[in-house]
Design an enzyme around this catalytic site. Sequence first.
Site, PDB file in Angstrom:
ATOM      1  N   LYS B  79       6.985  -1.152   3.520  1.00  0.00           N
ATOM      2  CA  LYS B  79       5.656  -1.214   2.910  1.00  0.00           C
ATOM      3  C   LYS B  79       5.482  -2.570   2.232  1.00  0.00           C
ATOM      4  O   LYS B  79       6.401  -3.061   1.577  1.00  0.00           O
ATOM      5  CB  LYS B  79       5.518  -0.074   1.894  1.00  0.00           C
ATOM      6  CG  LYS B  79       4.131   0.108   1.328  1.00  0.00           C
ATOM      7  CD  LYS B  79       4.062   1.335   0.421  1.00  0.00           C
ATOM      8  CE  LYS B  79       2.662   1.567  -0.109  1.00  0.00           C
ATOM      9  NZ  LYS B  79       2.577   2.758  -0.985  1.00  0.00           N
ATOM     10  N   SER B 154      -0.908   6.053   0.258  1.00  0.00           N
ATOM     11  CA  SER B 154      -1.144   4.656   0.555  1.00  0.00           C
ATOM     12  C   SER B 154      -0.142   4.063   1.550  1.00  0.00           C
ATOM     13  O   SER B 154      -0.435   3.036   2.160  1.00  0.00           O
ATOM     14  CB  SER B 154      -1.130   3.816  -0.725  1.00  0.00           C
ATOM     15  OG  SER B 154       0.141   3.870  -1.325  1.00  0.00           O
ATOM     16  N   SER B 178       2.075   8.995  -2.048  1.00  0.00           N
ATOM     17  CA  SER B 178       1.915   7.918  -1.059  1.00  0.00           C
ATOM     18  C   SER B 178       2.993   7.844   0.009  1.00  0.00           C
ATOM     19  O   SER B 178       2.817   7.148   1.008  1.00  0.00           O
ATOM     20  CB  SER B 178       1.821   6.562  -1.759  1.00  0.00           C
ATOM     21  OG  SER B 178       0.559   6.422  -2.355  1.00  0.00           O
TER      22      SER B 178
END
Lengths: 98, 486
Positions: B79, B154, B178
């Site tokens: 990420k 996310s 997330s």
Amino acid sequence: MSTIDTKTVKHVANLVRLGISEEEAQKFSGQFSSIIDYFNMLNEVDTENIPPASDIANAENVLREDEVKPSMSREEFLKNAPQTERGYVKVPTVLGDE
Amino acid sequence: MELTNLTIQEASELLKTKKISSVELTQAMLKRAHDVDSKVKSYVTITDDVALEQAKQADERIAKNDNVTPLTGIPFAMKDCISTRGIKTTCSSKILENYVPQYNATVTNKLNEAGAVLVGKTNMDEFGMGSSTENSGFFTTRNPWNLDYVPGGSSGGAAAAMSASLATFSIGEDTGGSVRQPASFCNITGIKPTYGRVSRYGLISLVSSFDGIGPMARDVYDCATVLEHIAGHDENDSTTYQSPVPHYTSTINKPIKKMKLGIPKEYFVAGMEAGVQSALQEAIRTYEKLGMEIHEVSLPHTKYGLPVYYLLLFAEASSNLARFDGTRFGLSVSKNAKDVIDIYLQTRREGFGDEVKRRIMLGAYALSAGYYDAYYLKAQKVRTLLRRDFETALASCDVLLAPISPTTAFKIGEKTNDPLDMYLSDIYTVATNPAGVPALALPAGFSKDMPVGMQLIGKHLDEATLFQVGHAYQQVTDWHKKLPNL
């Protein structure tokens, strides 16, 4: 129904150093009112004698020797700075000159 | 054998027995990323050169049998909120679009030391603020199961990259779901570890007291393997636990018979999609057949989880994001700036997306004079109650089983006009983060052809039990083996 007017929106925008237009202030005002309204449900909860959460990891204080170790060089550190001068980060006037 | 579909365990075995090389595996992954990712858009940056260099080093390490770990030579995605020295780290924000960190996150260092191979950095909602990647400052990632749907967020890019077979594992970050919600939407396995189990050093902070870096992978076993390598105390993050990291994979096969599975009644209420409800019921029956004792438990403050979570997020984020001011790094807009405040105002206006703007303003509101007691302090008090809920429920059970999202993935654009509606989709995941407890997300079936996930919630620092219970489920089900057609 709580209302957060555009004056309040502009005030908080200034607190977080965010430039916003009149149009944006109006849009955010409506959205903030419905969000804060939803959050007001917390008032239903009796929190008399409930301490606020302070840490989450049951953490203990962490101490260590204050030893000098190598750190990033000044040159390396300044690689990301938009403007530099003589090894410093350069910004315009911070305190007014008038 | 499709190299890009292998688990870590399978790939590692082939590498160690020299049936394949890491360079071959990495080339296959990069080729697929370049072929398929134009459709899925999971990566912000694909790191071809770094990956091939790391793969070559991994092959040498294996040839010399020099400190080979289960992650040596394994391609992974990360990420884009976790710092990588010399490689752009953007948080999918325009304000960091060209930011190249001068240092590595501790997690990055640990994965380097283990010999893992970085394929790329994945898309996310800007600074982690969102549940769909639609708040990315760059583009929206697509769900590999149906390209018209969101992958969740996310960590949507990290989940989509796994699901589309563009990495053998991913590193995500979970502040309020997330890792778990995109794992659920994309049919992969992922864990939000206990707060403080994995170092946050070098993670670009959203909510410092909630943030947790966690692996996303093809199955529970792989998640356990990765967590073994990234968890542990770090002198650069004083909130990390000193206690040693258990060897999760060596206890993962322990029988679960007679263990107690708690079903929180507040999580099984009206509003859940029928197909999600029936998948969860089926999973509970599976655990019953495996010999677990099923108990109904109560988490009475569940409905307050959402306001507590968001209020504290707004407050902490407004303070954390103060560092993006256009003077030391990142975007700097200084057109005709007469003073430094002008740079702040212009840079933040241009650099932040709407959701970020909303949240930092609401944070300043909740913290400001006159509102502090009513919002911030009140939320911290209810947070204590949320935490006690979990402690009480987990005192009588080994783990809790709960849904992750009331629905499967939603359509792109469906919720973008109503921020509150988007927040409400996080209702089942947000309470664990203010409480700090770990939660494991795993595939539990399908509803109208879209994946359904479930989460197992455990006691502080008891990831080992979550892995054990999750692994037992994956021994008798094959939902986690299903892949999308791309």
